[in-house]
Each structure stands twice: as structure tokens, then as C-alpha cells.
Motif scaffolding. Structure first.
Motif, PDB file in Angstrom:
ATOM      1  N   LEU A  80       0.800  -1.225   0.000  1.00  0.00           N
ATOM      2  CA  LEU A  80       0.000   0.000   0.000  1.00  0.00           C
ATOM      3  C   LEU A  80       0.834   1.278   0.000  1.00  0.00           C
ATOM      4  O   LEU A  80       0.280   2.372   0.030  1.00  0.00           O
ATOM      5  CB  LEU A  80      -0.925   0.003   1.230  1.00  0.00           C
ATOM      6  N   ALA A  81       2.166   1.141  -0.008  1.00  0.00           N
ATOM      7  CA  ALA A  81       3.041   2.322   0.019  1.00  0.00           C
ATOM      8  C   ALA A  81       2.889   3.143  -1.255  1.00  0.00           C
ATOM      9  O   ALA A  81       2.654   2.612  -2.339  1.00  0.00           O
ATOM     10  CB  ALA A  81       4.500   1.888   0.182  1.00  0.00           C
ATOM     11  N   ASN A  82       3.009   4.463  -1.110  1.00  0.00           N
ATOM     12  CA  ASN A  82       2.915   5.385  -2.244  1.00  0.00           C
ATOM     13  C   ASN A  82       4.303   5.538  -2.869  1.00  0.00           C
ATOM     14  O   ASN A  82       5.113   6.348  -2.427  1.00  0.00           O
ATOM     15  CB  ASN A  82       2.389   6.741  -1.777  1.00  0.00           C
ATOM     16  N   TYR A  83       4.555   4.738  -3.908  1.00  0.00           N
ATOM     17  CA  TYR A  83       5.899   4.707  -4.494  1.00  0.00           C
ATOM     18  C   TYR A  83       6.185   5.915  -5.394  1.00  0.00           C
ATOM     19  O   TYR A  83       7.316   6.092  -5.830  1.00  0.00           O
ATOM     20  CB  TYR A  83       6.107   3.399  -5.266  1.00  0.00           C
ATOM     21  N   TRP A  84       5.171   6.761  -5.638  1.00  0.00           N
ATOM     22  CA  TRP A  84       5.416   7.993  -6.394  1.00  0.00           C
ATOM     23  C   TRP A  84       6.340   8.936  -5.610  1.00  0.00           C
ATOM     24  O   TRP A  84       7.053   9.752  -6.191  1.00  0.00           O
ATOM     25  CB  TRP A  84       4.092   8.703  -6.691  1.00  0.00           C
ATOM     26  N   LEU A  85       6.304   8.783  -4.281  1.00  0.00           N
ATOM     27  CA  LEU A  85       7.148   9.638  -3.445  1.00  0.00           C
ATOM     28  C   LEU A  85       8.622   9.220  -3.496  1.00  0.00           C
ATOM     29  O   LEU A  85       9.482   9.917  -2.960  1.00  0.00           O
ATOM     30  CB  LEU A  85       6.644   9.607  -1.994  1.00  0.00           C
ATOM     31  N   ALA A 128       4.613   8.224   2.573  1.00  0.00           N
ATOM     32  CA  ALA A 128       4.532   7.060   1.684  1.00  0.00           C
ATOM     33  C   ALA A 128       3.721   5.926   2.304  1.00  0.00           C
ATOM     34  O   ALA A 128       3.279   5.025   1.601  1.00  0.00           O
ATOM     35  CB  ALA A 128       5.938   6.561   1.330  1.00  0.00           C
ATOM     36  N   MET A 129       3.522   5.980   3.625  1.00  0.00           N
ATOM     37  CA  MET A 129       2.789   4.917   4.311  1.00  0.00           C
ATOM     38  C   MET A 129       1.653   5.503   5.133  1.00  0.00           C
ATOM     39  O   MET A 129       1.806   6.551   5.770  1.00  0.00           O
ATOM     40  CB  MET A 129       3.725   4.114   5.218  1.00  0.00           C
ATOM     41  N   GLU A 130       0.538   4.796   5.134  1.00  0.00           N
ATOM     42  CA  GLU A 130      -0.649   5.274   5.832  1.00  0.00           C
ATOM     43  C   GLU A 130      -0.435   5.371   7.334  1.00  0.00           C
ATOM     44  O   GLU A 130      -0.955   6.266   8.001  1.00  0.00           O
ATOM     45  CB  GLU A 130      -1.832   4.327   5.549  1.00  0.00           C
ATOM     46  N   ASN A 145       1.942   8.707   7.976  1.00  0.00           N
ATOM     47  CA  ASN A 145       1.731   9.987   7.271  1.00  0.00           C
ATOM     48  C   ASN A 145       1.303  11.141   8.176  1.00  0.00           C
ATOM     49  O   ASN A 145       1.200  12.279   7.722  1.00  0.00           O
ATOM     50  CB  ASN A 145       0.724   9.820   6.123  1.00  0.00           C
TER      51      ASN A 145
END
Length: 344
Positions: free
Chosen positions: A43-48, A247-249, A252
């Protein structure tokens, strides 16, 4: 031969410690924790990762530029391309064998720029000594800006120790102070009794190096630029962690103060084992526990940040290693062309 065997033994001990931490962290997870750990990465936001990568590269460029400033009093003016490339090769080597990178980057730069290795090593010692003092200052700032959080954590830890051991708090503090004074006395006696010992000479040289380093910084032609680069480097390290929180819920909601704490312990982790393997996520997890982050989430965040930083070093370092001969061939051709034009 003896020194080489000792260095190899030291390396394998540190590496073994890192591998043990990796195994211990993964082995100690329950099936539910393993699922949560994998989900954290899924679920990590890899765009960051992109802004973190850009910031990381800027930090290495800044480090290369700062190193060039230290070479100016020696009359050296290597190209930024070469200085940056060998800096990345140095970090690549350090990821495998601690301290090898410092020697390797000096050797490479000396070869391509026709400089003296011993003088370059001197500038690296100065740089490391200055970074060490900056790190101590950074830890002090970290404690000052969140004295309430750190104070509560220390208080809770001391209460746990008191309850588990049955010894009152004042007794613990007295034991700590007494132990510290005893260590200082023993060190002083050893320094006087064995002044020619190899270990004592190394400690003396290190402390002398710190002193000489700060004296030489006073003689820099562009001291302000050196200080600006240093502030930029530490600020960007902290910004990388702060952006990484988003990047992680589960992380954040954390702020700059938490980023200060994580950077303080993460830097120590990079010293503890080669490239911070194993120790980096462990130290990050322990730090984030202070801010109420679950152990699994803290470990996952530690692994995420370690993977990104290590991946950047490996990728950029290998590219730099491959491009160094090409860069210097091009520089040599440009110099040759300029000399020909001058002669005409």
C-alpha cells in the motif's frame, strides 16, 4: 597480513550482526504481523520515491562540492564530474566494506586528476571529523526541540528498569555516574601507562584529527559555502525522511520532530553495520515506537527507506564506476583540443 585479517574479522562481525538483525526481525514476526508488514509495502505510495531520489542525488552533489572546497587550500581543483563520480563509488564500496569507500574514492580521484592520495585522505579525515561533530550537534537539537517527548520516554524507561530490578531510581543514577567516572579514570591510566599502544595512538590521532580539522576549516577560502553545504546536506536528509512518512498510511501523520529523531538514530545505524543492513530498520522501528507507531509498521518504514537509499547508492555508484573512464577520456580530449588551439 595480521592487520588485514583483523579488518576482515571486524567486517564479518559487523556484517554478521546486520544479517542477524534481519533474520531476528523477520523471524520474530507472527503470521498476522507478516501480513501487515507485506501490506505496508503493497500500500506504500511509491510515487514519493521520485522526490526522495532527486533529493538524495542533490545531497551527493553537495557532498562532492563540499569536498572540493576542502581541496582548495591544497591548490587542487578537480572537476565536479570526477569528484561526484568517485564520491558515489566510495559510497558503493562502503555499502559492502566500511571505510573502504574513503580510500577508494581518494585513489580514483588521484589517478584521474593526477593528485596525491595522502593529501586527499587528509581532506576526507577532516570531512568525517566535521560530520561527527555536526551529528552530535544535531542530536542535541533533536532533544531540545522535543524535550517533553524524549523526557517522558526516558522517564518510562527508567521506571521499567527500577520496577524490574527493584533498585530505586537514585541508586541507578548513582551507579551510572560511578561507572562513567570509573571508565574515565581507567582510560586516563591506560593512556599514561601505554602511550605507544596501537589503539591509544589511533584514539589520539582521531581526536587530533578533529582538532586539526576545525583549524583547517578556518583557513578555507570559502568557509561560508562550506557551512551552507553542511546545513543543506543535513536538512535534505531530514526532508527525505519527512517525505518518506507520507509514503505509508501508518506514518503519514508524523511531523518534522519525528523526522529529527529518526535521522539521529538512522545515522547511528549506518555506522553500526555495513550500509546499515539490519540495524537501519531496527533503529527506525525503536524510534517510531516513541511516537506510538506499531512495531510492524515501524519496521516496514525502516526497510522502505533503507531499500530506497541503498538502491540509489548501488545504482548511481555502478553507473559512476562505468562512466569514469569515459568522462576522463572526454576531459582529456577537451584539454588536448584547447592546448592545440592555444598553440595555433
Amino acid at each position: 597480513m595480521r592487520r588485514r585479517l583483523f579488518s576482515l574479522l571486524q567486517y564479518f562481525i559487523f556484517l554478521g550482526g546486520g544479517i542477524f538483525l534481519v533474520w531476528w526481525q523477520l523471524k520474530s514476526m507472527s503470521p498476522e504481523q507478516e501480513i501487515a508488514f507485506k501490506e505496508a509495502f503493497t500500500l506504500a505510495n511509491y510515487w514519493l520515491v521520485l522526490p526522495v531520489t532527486i533529493i538524495s542525488i542533490l545531497v551527493y552533489v553537495s557532498r562532492a562540492m563540499r569536498w572540493k572546497l576542502l581541496m582548495e587550500p591544497l591548490g587542487y581543483d578537480p572537476s565536479l564530474k570526477n569528484t561526484f563520480a568517485v564520491t558515489m563509488v566510495g559510497y558503493l564500496a562502503n555499502a559492502a566494506i566500511p571505510r573502504l569507500g574513503e580510500i577508494l574514492k581518494c585513489t580514483f580521484l588521484a589517478r584521474y586528476e593526477k593528485l596525491k592520495v595522502d593529501k586527499l585522505i587528509g581532506t576526507v579525515i577532516i570531512e568525517k571529523a566535521f560530520d561527527f561533530v555536526c551529528y552530535i550537534i544535531f542530536i542535541f537539537i533533536t532533544v531540545i526541540i522535543q524535550i517533553d517527548v524524549v523526557g517522558d520516554y526516558v522517564k518510562r524507561s527508567l521506571q521499567k528498569i527500577t520496577i524490574s530490578s527493584g533498585v530505586p531510581l537514585w541508586g541507578k543514577l548513582l551507579m551510572v555516574i560511578s561507572t562513567f567516572l570509573l571508565i574515565v579514570i581507567i582510560i586516563k591510566i591506560l593512556f599514561k601507562k601505554f602511550p605507544s599502544s596501537g589503539i591509544i595512538l589511533k584514539i589520539n590521532n582521531f581526536l587530533t584529527g578533529i582538532g586539526e580539522g576545525f583549524i583547517s576549516i578556518k583557513n578555507l577560502k570559502r568557509r561560508r559555502a562550506f557551512i551552507v553545504h553542511t546545513i543543506f546536506i543535513w536538512a535534505m536528509y531530514m526532508l527525505m525522511i519527512y517525505i518518506g512518512f507520507f509514503a505509508m498510511e501508518g506514518t503519514n501523520h508524523l511531523g518534522i520532530k519525528a523526522a529529527f529523531s529518526v535521522l539521529s538514530l538512522a545515522t547511528l545505524a549506518m555506522i553500526a553495520t555495513p550500509g546499515g543492513i539490519g540495524s537501519f530498520p531496527f533503529f527506525v522501528k525503536e524510534t517510531l515506537l516513541i511516537y506510538g507507531i506499531q512495531s510492524t509498521m515501524g519496521t516496514a518504514f525502516g526497510w522502505l527507506m533503507w531499500s530506497i537509499s541503498t538502491g540509489i547508492v548501488i545504482f548511481t555508484g555502478l553507473i559512476a564506476l562505468l562512466l569514469l573512464p569515459y568522462i576522463n577520456k572526454k576531459i582529456k580530449n577537451e584539454v588536448s583540443t584547447n592546448n592545440t588551439i592555444k598553440n595555433l
